[in-house]
Design a protein around this motif. Structure first.
Motif, PDB file in Angstrom:
ATOM      1  N   GLY A  42       0.837  -1.204   0.000  1.00  0.00           N
ATOM      2  CA  GLY A  42       0.000   0.000   0.000  1.00  0.00           C
ATOM      3  C   GLY A  42       0.868   1.248   0.000  1.00  0.00           C
ATOM      4  N   PHE A  46       0.846   4.239  -2.917  1.00  0.00           N
ATOM      5  CA  PHE A  46       0.609   5.669  -2.686  1.00  0.00           C
ATOM      6  C   PHE A  46       1.875   6.497  -2.936  1.00  0.00           C
ATOM      7  N   TYR A  62       5.420  11.264   1.103  1.00  0.00           N
ATOM      8  CA  TYR A  62       4.500  10.112   1.044  1.00  0.00           C
ATOM      9  C   TYR A  62       4.990   8.951   1.907  1.00  0.00           C
ATOM     10  N   ASN A  66       2.604   7.540   4.857  1.00  0.00           N
ATOM     11  CA  ASN A  66       2.099   6.162   4.784  1.00  0.00           C
ATOM     12  C   ASN A  66       2.716   5.253   5.838  1.00  0.00           C
ATOM     13  N   GLN A  69       0.571   5.884   8.725  1.00  0.00           N
ATOM     14  CA  GLN A  69      -0.762   5.322   8.466  1.00  0.00           C
ATOM     15  C   GLN A  69      -0.832   3.845   8.884  1.00  0.00           C
ATOM     16  N   PHE A 180      -9.811   4.014   5.031  1.00  0.00           N
ATOM     17  CA  PHE A 180      -9.632   4.774   3.788  1.00  0.00           C
ATOM     18  C   PHE A 180      -9.914   6.268   3.989  1.00  0.00           C
ATOM     19  N   LEU A 183      -6.742   7.634   5.096  1.00  0.00           N
ATOM     20  CA  LEU A 183      -5.787   7.751   3.984  1.00  0.00           C
ATOM     21  C   LEU A 183      -5.972   9.063   3.217  1.00  0.00           C
ATOM     22  N   SER A 186      -6.258  12.398   6.567  1.00  0.00           N
ATOM     23  CA  SER A 186      -5.271  12.629   7.641  1.00  0.00           C
ATOM     24  C   SER A 186      -4.046  13.397   7.147  1.00  0.00           C
ATOM     25  N   ALA A 188      -1.901  11.967   5.083  1.00  0.00           N
ATOM     26  CA  ALA A 188      -0.855  10.981   4.774  1.00  0.00           C
ATOM     27  C   ALA A 188      -0.389  11.142   3.332  1.00  0.00           C
ATOM     28  N   ASN A 189      -1.315  11.508   2.464  1.00  0.00           N
ATOM     29  CA  ASN A 189      -0.971  11.602   1.042  1.00  0.00           C
ATOM     30  C   ASN A 189      -1.274  12.961   0.415  1.00  0.00           C
TER      31      ASN A 189
ATOM     32  N   GLN B  33     -14.752   2.483  -1.526  1.00  0.00           N
ATOM     33  CA  GLN B  33     -13.299   2.501  -1.749  1.00  0.00           C
ATOM     34  C   GLN B  33     -12.908   3.200  -3.054  1.00  0.00           C
ATOM     35  N   LEU B  40      -8.905  11.013  -3.570  1.00  0.00           N
ATOM     36  CA  LEU B  40      -7.485  11.194  -3.268  1.00  0.00           C
ATOM     37  C   LEU B  40      -6.684  11.438  -4.559  1.00  0.00           C
TER      38      LEU B  40
END
Lengths: 265, 261
Positions: A42, A46, A62, A66, A69, A180, A183, A186, A188-189, B33, B40
């Motif tokens: 994962g 990302f 990233y 991650n 995460q 998700f 993801l 937050s 994170a990306n 999802q 994103l």
């Protein structure tokens, strides 16, 4: 004194048994697949998605996001399933019927998942260094504290979701959705300061947001004092979720006793 | 003979589709999802050079299609075993592969719902104007994507049922396909040694065909190559699946594990 010792014993044995039951650990494959392969592949996905948008120079952004995460895997899936499965497996009735301290039982469900989450994040950072993460300017003590608090705060969210899952038919639906959501929201990306106000508003109420910010600052050379307010806020958010979860758990217990719906689905 | 098989496939497809359509896990995998991945990806990629919203939508939908194919097909045989139906199916005159084919078709069909649900987020939330460059070629690519994933599903189902421990590995296969399939970024970004792996995966060619026909192709021959390779790989997967089903059934009879939980 005897009461305190009994509570500690319940806390540790309950925490350990619920944790090993979580993975049905007759085979390490389950752990390797869900706690090593899944988060690291994962992370790679990302990372590549991120650098395809913003260039190779931003890889560190990233990787750090991650890696943190990963704490949510233990915090959300681990803790939620530890609590939610009490009902599915038919053990909730014994738990509620026992005279043990509820707060100790409840918090114990998160204990090993906090440690496991930390281990996951550390492994994430090790993999990150192989991918080019530079930790040479990092205050390692500050980073360790950040990892601990991030793992605690995601477990706080997990405790709340676990309590909610006692009334839900599908635990995995709740878990997956929140994992998700983290993801995306937050940070994170995504660079949150460049996001619309509604995204920033949601992120303020989530665990991990401030830990990720703190980790990025520490890796860029910030001191522990400079990130202390971020870490304090993250800790408060984790505690707030955990307490909300405990309150819901007690409410669920009260309602289930009153209506005789403890094992109803 | 052929007609009776098709009737079984249709009946299984119809019954199974009704059964899974309201499953919470499927709602997450097919709707939520891909929506969150699309959200994103759009925020990440919208300021990058050559950004095309339709590329992100198709790519995000592919993540949902693959997750659906992987998770639902992994449990195709196991779920029959858990509910005590496997012995009955094996004992019936219809072979197991025909029954699983109906389920794989239902899984792929419902997974394609990702395309439908990813589309509105870009159209409504971001106000992008989404146009498919070559609608006819896109529809053909979509139909071939069903073939690609259904045949891959027929390989996945027996693999995860050969040994009860195999099911634990499902999670490990979700993101690697997102990466190697080139769903949201080109595989050229990856180390060169991974490219041959992408080439033997039909979802990679499906992604190429869908991206080329939705975002705009340079040469029609590129799409025809993708289509040809989807068909070739799908036939290869069906051949492998046939062998795996025979191994699965022989092993289950030899070891008396047909109803083993």
């Amino acid at each position: 004194m005897r009461k305190l010792i009994a509570s500690i014993r319940i806390f540790i044995s309950g925490a350990w048994l619920s944790y090993i039951a979580l993975f049905n650990w007759t085979h390490p494959a389950s752990y390797i697949a869900s706690k090593i392969m899944y988060p690291f592949t994962g992370m790679l996905f990302f990372l590549y998605l991120g650098i395809s948008a913003t260039g190779k120079d931003t890889a560190q952004f990233y990787i750090v996001g991650n890696a943190l995460q990963i704490a949510a895997l233990s915090g959300i899936y681990g803790v939620t399933m530890t609590i939610g499965r009490e009902r599915n497996m038919g053990t909730l009735i014994y738990l509620i019927g026992s005279p043990a301290n509820r707060f100790v039982i409840f918090m114990g469900r998160a204990f090993f998942n906090v440690l496991d989450g930390m281990l996951g994040v550390v492994m994430g950072f090790i993999v990150g260094t192989l991918l080019g993460l530079d930790l040479s300017y990092t205050n390692l003590l500050g980073l360790a504290l950040t990892i601990l608090i991030s793992s605690f705060s995601t477990c706080g969210l997990g405790l709340m979701l676990g309590s909610i899952s006692l009334t839900a038919l599908n635990i995995m639906f709740v878990n997956n959705t929140f994992f998700f959501l983290l993801l995306v929201f937050s940070g994170a990306n995504l660079q949150l300061d460049k996001m619309p106000v509604w995204v920033q508003s949601i992120s303020k109420f989530l665990p991990l947001t401030r830990s990720i910010q703190s980790a990025r600052l520490l890796i860029n050379g910030a001191t522990l004092t400079e990130v202390s307010s971020l870490l304090a806020s993250e800790l408060i958010i984790g505690l707030a979720y955990a307490l909300a979860g405990f309150t819901f758990f007690r409410w669920f217990e009260f309602q289930a006793r009153k209506r005789g719906t403890l094992e109803a689905f | 003979m052929m007609l009776s098989r098709l009737r079984v496939v249709w009946t299984v497809f119809y019954m199974y589709l009704k059964q899974i359509a309201i499953d919470g896990f499927i709602i997450f995998t097919v709707i939520i999802q891909p929506l969150l991945v699309a959200l994103l990806a759009i925020y990440l990629l919208r300021d990058s050079d050559g950004f095309q919203a339709i590329y992100v939508i198709v790519g995000s939908a592919l993540t949902g299609i693959w997750s659906g194919t992987l998770f639902f097909n992994s449990f195709n045989i196991q779920s029959e075993r858990w509910s005590g139906n496997l012995e009955n199916i094996i004992g019936s005159p219809t072979d197991l592969q025909t029954v699983v084919l109906g389920k794989a078709l239902a899984n792929t069909t419902i997974s394609l719902g990702s395309v439908l649900f990813s589309y509105p987020i870009a159209a409504l939330l971001f106000r992008f104007r989404l146009t498919i460059a070559h609608p006819f070629l896109f529809i053909v690519s979509l139909l071939l994507t069903i073939l690609a994933l259904m045949s891959l599903g027929l390989v996945i189902a027996p693999i995860f049922s050969l040994n009860p421990g195999n099911i634990m590995w499902i999670n490990a296969f979700e993101f690697p396909m997102y990466i190697l399939g080139g769903f949201l970024f080109p595989v050229l970004m990856l180390p060169a040694w991974t490219t041959p792996i992408s080439y033997i995966l039909s979802p990679y060619w499906a992604a190429r065909a869908l991206h080329d026909t939705s975002s705009g192709i340079t040469f029609l021959s590129d799409v025809l190559i993708s289509w040809g390779l989807i068909i070739f790989l799908s036939l290869t997967y069906l051949f492998i699946s046939n062998w795996l089903f025979r191994v699965l059934l022989r092993r289950a009879r030899e070891k008396a594990t047909l109803g083993l939980q």
